[in-house]
Design a protein around this motif. Sequence first.
Motif, mmCIF file in Angstrom:
data_model
loop_
_atom_site.group_PDB
_atom_site.id
_atom_site.type_symbol
_atom_site.label_atom_id
_atom_site.label_comp_id
_atom_site.label_asym_id
_atom_site.label_seq_id
_atom_site.Cartn_x
_atom_site.Cartn_y
_atom_site.Cartn_z
ATOM 1 N N SER A 256 0.870 -1.063 -0.026
ATOM 2 C CA SER A 256 -0.042 0.069 -0.231
ATOM 3 C C SER A 256 0.840 1.174 0.009
ATOM 4 O O SER A 256 1.629 1.484 0.956
ATOM 5 N N ILE A 257 0.867 2.021 -1.099
ATOM 6 C CA ILE A 257 1.932 3.257 -1.138
ATOM 7 C C ILE A 257 1.033 4.581 -1.252
ATOM 8 O O ILE A 257 0.169 4.686 -1.753
ATOM 9 N N GLN A 258 1.515 5.163 -0.569
ATOM 10 C CA GLN A 258 0.849 6.839 -0.225
ATOM 11 C C GLN A 258 2.123 7.746 -0.539
ATOM 12 O O GLN A 258 3.354 7.410 -0.277
ATOM 13 N N ILE B 42 10.597 0.223 -2.862
ATOM 14 C CA ILE B 42 9.257 -0.137 -3.732
ATOM 15 C C ILE B 42 9.921 -0.413 -5.180
ATOM 16 O O ILE B 42 9.280 -1.363 -5.789
ATOM 17 N N HIS B 43 10.751 0.110 -5.641
ATOM 18 C CA HIS B 43 11.250 -0.029 -7.140
ATOM 19 C C HIS B 43 12.058 -1.146 -7.419
ATOM 20 O O HIS B 43 12.022 -1.709 -8.230
ATOM 21 N N GLN B 44 13.045 -1.147 -6.415
ATOM 22 C CA GLN B 44 14.013 -2.237 -6.682
ATOM 23 C C GLN B 44 14.206 -3.319 -5.382
ATOM 24 O O GLN B 44 14.981 -4.276 -5.697
ATOM 25 N N GLN B 45 13.507 -3.170 -4.336
ATOM 26 C CA GLN B 45 13.509 -4.123 -3.384
ATOM 27 C C GLN B 45 15.144 -4.288 -2.751
ATOM 28 O O GLN B 45 15.629 -5.496 -2.440
ATOM 29 N N ARG B 46 15.869 -3.303 -2.849
ATOM 30 C CA ARG B 46 17.203 -3.333 -2.527
ATOM 31 C C ARG B 46 17.645 -1.876 -2.168
ATOM 32 O O ARG B 46 17.005 -1.099 -2.477
ATOM 33 N N ASN B 47 18.929 -1.686 -1.732
ATOM 34 C CA ASN B 47 19.600 -0.117 -1.535
ATOM 35 C C ASN B 47 18.400 0.629 -0.625
ATOM 36 O O ASN B 47 18.188 1.692 -0.688
#
Length: 265
Positions: free
Chosen positions: A30-32, A95-100
Motif C-alpha cells: 500500500s503506497i501513499q 518500492i522499485h528495487q527491493q534493495r538499496n
Amino acid sequence: MKWESLYSQAKQWVNEAGERIRQSFNQRLSIQTKSNANDLVTNIDKETEQFFIKKIKEAYPHHKIMGEEGFGDKLDSLKGIVWMIDPIDGTMNFIHQQRNFAISIGVYEDGVGKIGLVYDVVHDELYHAFSGKGAYLNETPIANLSETAVNKSIIALNATWVMKNHRIDHNLLIPLVRDARGTRSYGSAALEMVFVATGRVDAYISMRLSPWDYAAGAVIIEELGGVVTNLRGEKLDYLTQDSLFVAKPGLHQTILQEYLKDGKW
C-alpha cells in the motif's frame, strides 16, 4: 542505564524487523505520498516503525522516540534518552528495487550519540557502533578512517537534490565533482553514510535531511574518526532538517574550505 543490554536488545529488534521486511517482498504494498509525489511511504514503513515503538515502550517506557512516520513523540528537546528511527531509509528503492534501503536507528542521551544501527536488510549487513567501543559490520570490526585527497576520492552526491533546490547554486559543486575521482548516488542516506564508514566512498553530501536519516550513521562515522557536520561546517542539532556533510578526517576540512565555503547552504 545498562547500555550494553540496550545495545544487544536493539540489535535483536533490528534483525527481527529486517526479517519481517524480507517476508513482505511478495506482498502487494500500500503506497501513499507525503510531501510530494516522490516522497513515498508504504504500509511496511508504518508497520516497521510501530514494531519498534511497541518494543521500546514495553522495555523502556520513559524513553522518547522520534520516528519518520510520525508514530513517535513530539519533541522540543533531546533531554533524556531519545531513539531516532527511520524504519525504511530509501523507501523509493524499497518500492522499485527491493534493495538499496536500510533500517536506521540512533539512540542518543541528552543530544549525544550513544548507539548507531544501520541494517542493510537485503544483504543482511548490520553496521553498528556503541560509542567508545568501536564500530562493526556484523561481528567484524571496521577499521578507523584514514585521510585521503580529493583527487583520490569518491563522493556520494545526489544531483537531484541540487537541481530541485533553487536556493542552492549548484555551480559551486561543479569543481568538486570535476576534481574528485568519481561520484555515486545510492538513494539512501543511511547506506551512504555507512559506505563512508567502511571506505566504499570517501564523503557524502546531501542538501536536506531529517535527524532520523543521519542519527545512526553519525554515531558510526564519528566512532571511526570521521567528521559529521552540515555544509556550513556546524554541528547538527538533531531536532531540525539540515544539510549534511560527512567525510574522512582531513578530507572533510579540505572540501569545506576549498569547495563549500562560498555556498549559502
